[in-house]
Design a protein around this motif. Structure first.
Motif, PDB file in Angstrom:
ATOM      1  N   GLN A  54     -69.670  88.561 -20.277  1.00 42.81           N
ATOM      2  CA  GLN A  54     -69.076  88.628 -21.608  1.00 42.81           C
ATOM      3  C   GLN A  54     -69.974  89.320 -22.612  1.00 42.81           C
ATOM      4  OE1 GLN A  54     -66.059  86.898 -23.241  1.00 42.81           O
ATOM      5  NE2 GLN A  54     -65.466  87.789 -21.300  1.00 42.81           N
ATOM      6  N   GLU A  72     -57.361  81.907 -35.735  1.00 44.99           N
ATOM      7  CA  GLU A  72     -58.365  82.773 -35.128  1.00 44.99           C
ATOM      8  C   GLU A  72     -58.689  82.309 -33.712  1.00 44.99           C
ATOM      9  OE1 GLU A  72     -60.855  84.305 -38.967  1.00 44.99           O
ATOM     10  OE2 GLU A  72     -61.564  82.465 -38.024  1.00 44.99           O
ATOM     11  N   THR A 128     -72.053  85.622 -31.612  1.00 46.92           N
ATOM     12  CA  THR A 128     -71.668  84.911 -30.381  1.00 46.92           C
ATOM     13  C   THR A 128     -72.633  85.226 -29.252  1.00 46.92           C
ATOM     14  OG1 THR A 128     -69.350  84.946 -31.061  1.00 46.92           O
ATOM     15  CG2 THR A 128     -69.788  84.533 -28.738  1.00 46.92           C
ATOM     16  N   PRO A 140     -71.060  77.953 -32.488  1.00 44.91           N
ATOM     17  CA  PRO A 140     -69.872  78.810 -32.681  1.00 44.91           C
ATOM     18  C   PRO A 140     -68.993  78.435 -33.861  1.00 44.91           C
ATOM     19  CG  PRO A 140     -69.748  77.568 -30.606  1.00 44.91           C
ATOM     20  CD  PRO A 140     -71.133  77.411 -31.118  1.00 44.91           C
ATOM     21  N   LYS A 141     -69.036  77.198 -34.321  1.00 43.48           N
ATOM     22  CA  LYS A 141     -68.130  76.822 -35.410  1.00 43.48           C
ATOM     23  C   LYS A 141     -68.501  77.485 -36.730  1.00 43.48           C
ATOM     24  CE  LYS A 141     -70.350  72.370 -36.452  1.00 43.48           C
ATOM     25  NZ  LYS A 141     -70.149  70.907 -36.398  1.00 43.48           N
ATOM     26  N   VAL A 192     -64.339  86.824 -26.692  1.00 45.11           N
ATOM     27  CA  VAL A 192     -64.126  85.509 -26.084  1.00 45.11           C
ATOM     28  C   VAL A 192     -62.643  85.313 -25.777  1.00 45.11           C
ATOM     29  CG1 VAL A 192     -64.317  83.027 -26.402  1.00 45.11           C
ATOM     30  CG2 VAL A 192     -66.142  84.519 -27.217  1.00 45.11           C
ATOM     31  N   ASP A 209     -61.622  82.584 -31.256  1.00 42.87           N
ATOM     32  CA  ASP A 209     -63.020  82.982 -31.054  1.00 42.87           C
ATOM     33  C   ASP A 209     -63.715  81.963 -30.166  1.00 42.87           C
ATOM     34  OD1 ASP A 209     -63.351  80.796 -32.689  1.00 42.87           O
ATOM     35  OD2 ASP A 209     -64.303  81.885 -34.337  1.00 42.87           O
ATOM     36  N   ALA A 210     -65.034  81.991 -30.160  1.00 41.94           N
ATOM     37  CA  ALA A 210     -65.779  81.111 -29.266  1.00 41.94           C
ATOM     38  C   ALA A 210     -65.551  79.636 -29.596  1.00 41.94           C
ATOM     39  CB  ALA A 210     -67.270  81.446 -29.344  1.00 41.94           C
ATOM     40  N   TYR A 211     -65.265  79.351 -30.862  1.00 37.77           N
ATOM     41  CA  TYR A 211     -65.088  77.951 -31.263  1.00 37.77           C
ATOM     42  C   TYR A 211     -63.704  77.426 -30.892  1.00 37.77           C
ATOM     43  CZ  TYR A 211     -65.287  73.765 -34.159  1.00 37.77           C
ATOM     44  OH  TYR A 211     -65.264  72.469 -34.596  1.00 37.77           O
ATOM     45  N   ARG A 268     -67.598  85.585 -40.991  1.00 43.27           N
ATOM     46  CA  ARG A 268     -66.470  86.505 -41.240  1.00 43.27           C
ATOM     47  C   ARG A 268     -65.948  86.363 -42.663  1.00 43.27           C
ATOM     48  NH1 ARG A 268     -65.165  85.046 -35.805  1.00 43.27           N
ATOM     49  NH2 ARG A 268     -63.619  83.495 -36.414  1.00 43.27           N
TER      50      ARG A 268
END
Lengths: 125, 144
Positions: free
Chosen positions: B109, A18, B52, B16-17, A55, A20-22, B23
């Motif tokens: 963003q 994935e 986010t 964010p993690k 992101v 994403d932001a992480y 999901r």
């Protein structure tokens, strides 16, 4: 994620899982490292990627901007429907040269390399 | 069959993690509805964008890590749709001042995230005001 320079002009990044932001921080660093060298052409292989959001799009757009500033180009390989949908509705599919296969994406970059800087998608009328 | 009153609540740290955890939970909840696989993929992106945006924009820069209050996500699975609420206790904003489609590919963003939410979901409602946190309600209906 794997990243390598091929034929000294082409940087290839393959992503899995994935984006994403992480996970995006590592991808952003990889692109910056590749573009800091002689590489101005970037091929991003998303065939094994399962998820992308704004992101990831932002990082790819940043990579595209950097590549074009250096006289290069970006192309993205992506076949998954859910990812293509995100590219399409955000309007980035054309800007990022999203293609269904590695060979098609490579052809975009090779043509750009041979043809100069006049046909960058982001600069088209 | 999913009833109207049923809900699944998830509270995650503002980091964010943990968005990927949202999901995963959503996938399980939405599978209890009539949403298609493609519908569920749309909701995954939209909900992730909402989370986010909270992480990136809801708090002042000096408020980091465990100083930030958590994000609450509530899923309401119904037969032919899923309603998702994402709530934060951040600084809030004026929804009318959010950058939308005209600058989604610019540097903002947050504008792209909200734009994707609106395009991927059937209904998006933003309840927010400066100083009072934000609640985003989103509905996705089964496409078939």
């Amino acid at each position: 994620m794997t990243a390598e320079v091929q034929d000294e002009w082409l940087g290839v990044v393959k992503l899995t899982g994935e984006l994403d932001a992480y996970s995006g921080a590592e991808f952003r660093e990889v692109i910056e490292t590749l573009m800091a060298g002689a590489t101005a052409f970037l091929l991003v292989d998303l065939m094994a990627l399962e998820y992308i959001d704004s992101v990831g799009l932002g990082i790819l757009m940043g990579g595209a901007k950097r590549a074009r500033q250096q006289g290069g180009e970006i192309a993205v390989v992506c076949e998954r429907a859910n990812l293509r949908r995100v590219f399409d509705i955000s309007g980035t599919a054309e800007l990022l040269n999203v293609r269904d296969s590695y060979d098609e994406a490579l052809a975009v970059l090779a043509a750009k390399r041979q043809g100069g800087t006049s046909d960058a998608p982001g600069e088209a009328e | 069959m999913a009833g109207n009153g049923e809900c699944v609540k998830l509270v995650i740290p503002c980091h964010p993690k943990y968005v990927a955890v949202v999901r995963l939970a959503l996938t399980g909840v939405a599978a209890r509805t009539d949403l298609t696989v493609d519908d569920i993929e749309d909701v995954k992106v939209a909900v992730s964008e909402a989370c986010t945006n909270v992480i990136d924009h809801a708090f002042a820069d000096e408020e980091t890590g465990d100083k930030r209050p958590p994000i609450e996500i509530v899923f309401y699975p119904r037969d032919e749709e899923v309603l998702v609420e994402v709530t934060d206790e951040g600084s809030g904003f004026d929804p009318k001042r959010v950058v939308l489609a005209d600058d989604v590919l610019g540097d903002k963003q947050g504008g792209l995230g909200l734009y994707l939410m609106q395009r991927l979901m059937d209904k998006v409602e933003v309840q927010s005001a400066p100083g009072s946190g934000t609640k985003i309600k989103m509905i996705k209906r089964a496409s078939r």
